[in-house]
Motif scaffolding. Structure first.
Motif, short mmCIF file in Angstrom:
data_model
loop_
_atom_site.label_atom_id
_atom_site.label_comp_id
_atom_site.label_asym_id
_atom_site.label_seq_id
_atom_site.Cartn_x
_atom_site.Cartn_y
_atom_site.Cartn_z
N LEU A 26 0.81 -1.20 -0.12
CA LEU A 26 0.01 0.02 -0.01
C LEU A 26 0.95 1.27 0.01
O LEU A 26 0.63 2.05 -0.76
N LYS A 27 1.98 1.16 0.66
CA LYS A 27 2.82 2.51 0.73
C LYS A 27 3.66 2.54 -0.73
O LYS A 27 4.12 3.62 -0.76
N ALA B 206 1.01 3.99 -2.91
CA ALA B 206 0.75 5.31 -2.36
C ALA B 206 1.37 5.90 -1.48
O ALA B 206 1.24 5.73 0.12
N VAL C 295 0.37 8.17 2.12
CA VAL C 295 -0.61 7.52 3.13
C VAL C 295 0.29 7.64 4.42
O VAL C 295 1.31 7.22 4.65
N ILE D 224 -3.59 4.31 8.47
CA ILE D 224 -4.03 3.29 7.72
C ILE D 224 -5.05 2.67 8.78
O ILE D 224 -4.73 2.32 9.80
N GLY E 28 -5.57 5.64 4.33
CA GLY E 28 -5.62 4.47 3.51
C GLY E 28 -6.34 3.14 4.11
O GLY E 28 -6.28 3.43 5.42
N LEU F 96 -9.97 6.99 -1.47
CA LEU F 96 -8.97 6.34 -0.26
C LEU F 96 -8.21 5.28 -1.07
O LEU F 96 -8.65 4.41 -1.65
N PRO F 97 -6.75 5.22 -0.99
CA PRO F 97 -6.17 4.16 -1.59
C PRO F 97 -6.30 2.91 -0.59
O PRO F 97 -6.34 3.06 0.55
N ALA F 98 -6.45 1.71 -1.11
CA ALA F 98 -6.93 0.61 -0.38
C ALA F 98 -6.23 -0.69 -0.81
O ALA F 98 -5.96 -0.83 -2.08
#
Length: 356
Positions: free
Chosen positions: A184-185, A188, A191, A194, A249, A274-276
């Motif tokens: 995820l990082k 994105a 973020v 989380i 995130g 949101l990035p997920a």
């Protein structure tokens, strides 16, 4: 018909019986003629009955809604593997399916339904289903599919020697929690907050991934929050709260409840911008940004091998619990573009599936 063949059909007749004069053997001939007539008509019926008696029954509980594309993929993989092993629905096996979208009470009811059909073996997907089936199956063997930490949950004594009547296939190791955060990082980098989301009812062991996530908080510069959800309203509330955080995130942990609400979740996450990351790559086809996890269809394919062995006499207690061997990384470039994210060529090169 030769005299040598008659004793095989009817042991009461001998070569002598076939050689005596017709006057002395009239009754025997009538008896024999009647037997031959029965043989012509009755023998196929007897063979059919014996085949019917040998037909095995498999009860399968899938932790997805009925007609769910991902769940149908599981069935296809399972069927194909069984047929390769000689088990065909039209010939020697009957397969009964039930579906539960991460609903614990429904899983309990459906497990009882399956047991009532008197199956020779049960194939149970996800933790909630195994908990439900274990309580009603008695001595019926269970092959579990995609179950987290079966030792800690008391399903088996150990991975190498399960003991009892349950064996099968487990899910990711606890360290996978850190891997999801790292990915995820990577996609994105900005973020900073989380939120990990899961349903403790349908996935009571999902918390095992949290320590590994906590361990990388400092090195990866983020703060971890946990949101437990049990209903669709809970899901919407948790995603909305995360959307209110600056540089937020999401990580969706392995959970049949959230996986059964893929479209709803992907839409809510997109609405919040949101990035997920998701533990099931199937989310990416629903519009999710990135998914990383083991190939669940492959696990169902492999489970057919254990079903075959058990139906042929192997004991579940002697078949070790196996771990996933095939993992998939999926990325949705449309979702990335909508979030203003640029996916590095390095990450794209590692992806098994990319949605343009």
């Amino acid at each position: 018909m030769s005299a040598a063949f008659i004793p095989f059909l009817w042991p009461g007749l001998s070569r002598y019986d076939c050689a005596i004069a017709p006057e002395a053997a009239g009754m025997r001939r009538r008896e024999f003629t009647g037997f031959v007539g029965w043989t012509i008509v009755g023998w196929p019926l007897l063979v059919h009955a014996q085949q019917g008696q040998s037909k095995k029954r498999i009860g399968v509980l899938i932790a997805r809604p009925e007609n769910d594309p991902e769940g149908e993929g599981y069935i296809t993989a399972f069927h194909q593997a069984l047929e390769q092993l000689g088990w065909k629905s039209s010939h020697n096996v009957e397969i009964i399916y039930r579906w539960t979208p991460g609903d614990v009470r429904l899983a309990e009811a459906l497990a009882k339904e399956l047991v009532a059909t008197r199956p020779d073996i049960l194939v149970i997907n996800a933790t909630a289903g195994v908990i439900a089936a274990r309580g009603v199956a008695g001595t019926i063997p269970i092959v579990m599919v995609a179950v987290a930490d079966p030792v800690a949950q008391g399903f088996v004594h150990s991975l190498e020697r399960p003991g009892g009547s349950i064996t099968g296939f487990a899910v990711e190791e606890p360290e996978m929690g850190a891997k999801w955060v790292e990915l995820l990082k990577e996609i994105a980098p900005k973020v900073r907050h989380i939120t990990a989301i899961y349903n403790p009812n349908s996935s009571p062991s999902a918390g095992m991934f949290l320590p590994a996530m906590k361990n990388v908080e400092v090195p990866l510069s983020f703060e971890l929050a946990v949101s437990q959800v049990r209903t669709e309203d809970d899901l919407e509330r948790a995603i909305t709260i995360a959307g209110g955080q600056q540089e937020g995130g999401l990580v969706f942990l392995p959970d049949s409840f959230t996986s059964s609400h893929r479209d709803m979740i992907a839409n809510l996450v997109a609405r919040q911008g949101l990035p997920a990351i998701y533990s099931t790559p199937a989310f990416v086809k629903s519009g999710g940004l990135i998914g990383y996890g083991f190939d669940r269809a492959d696990i169902f394919r492999r489970s057919a091998g254990y079903v075959d062995l058990i139906l042929k006499g192997e004991k579940p207690s002697q078949l070790p619990v196996q771990m996933p061997t095939k993992y998939e990384l999926a990325i949705n470039l449309r979702a990335a573009k909508a979030l203003g994210l640029s996916v590095s060529p390095t990450l794209l090169a590692r992806a098994d599936e990319v949605i343009e």
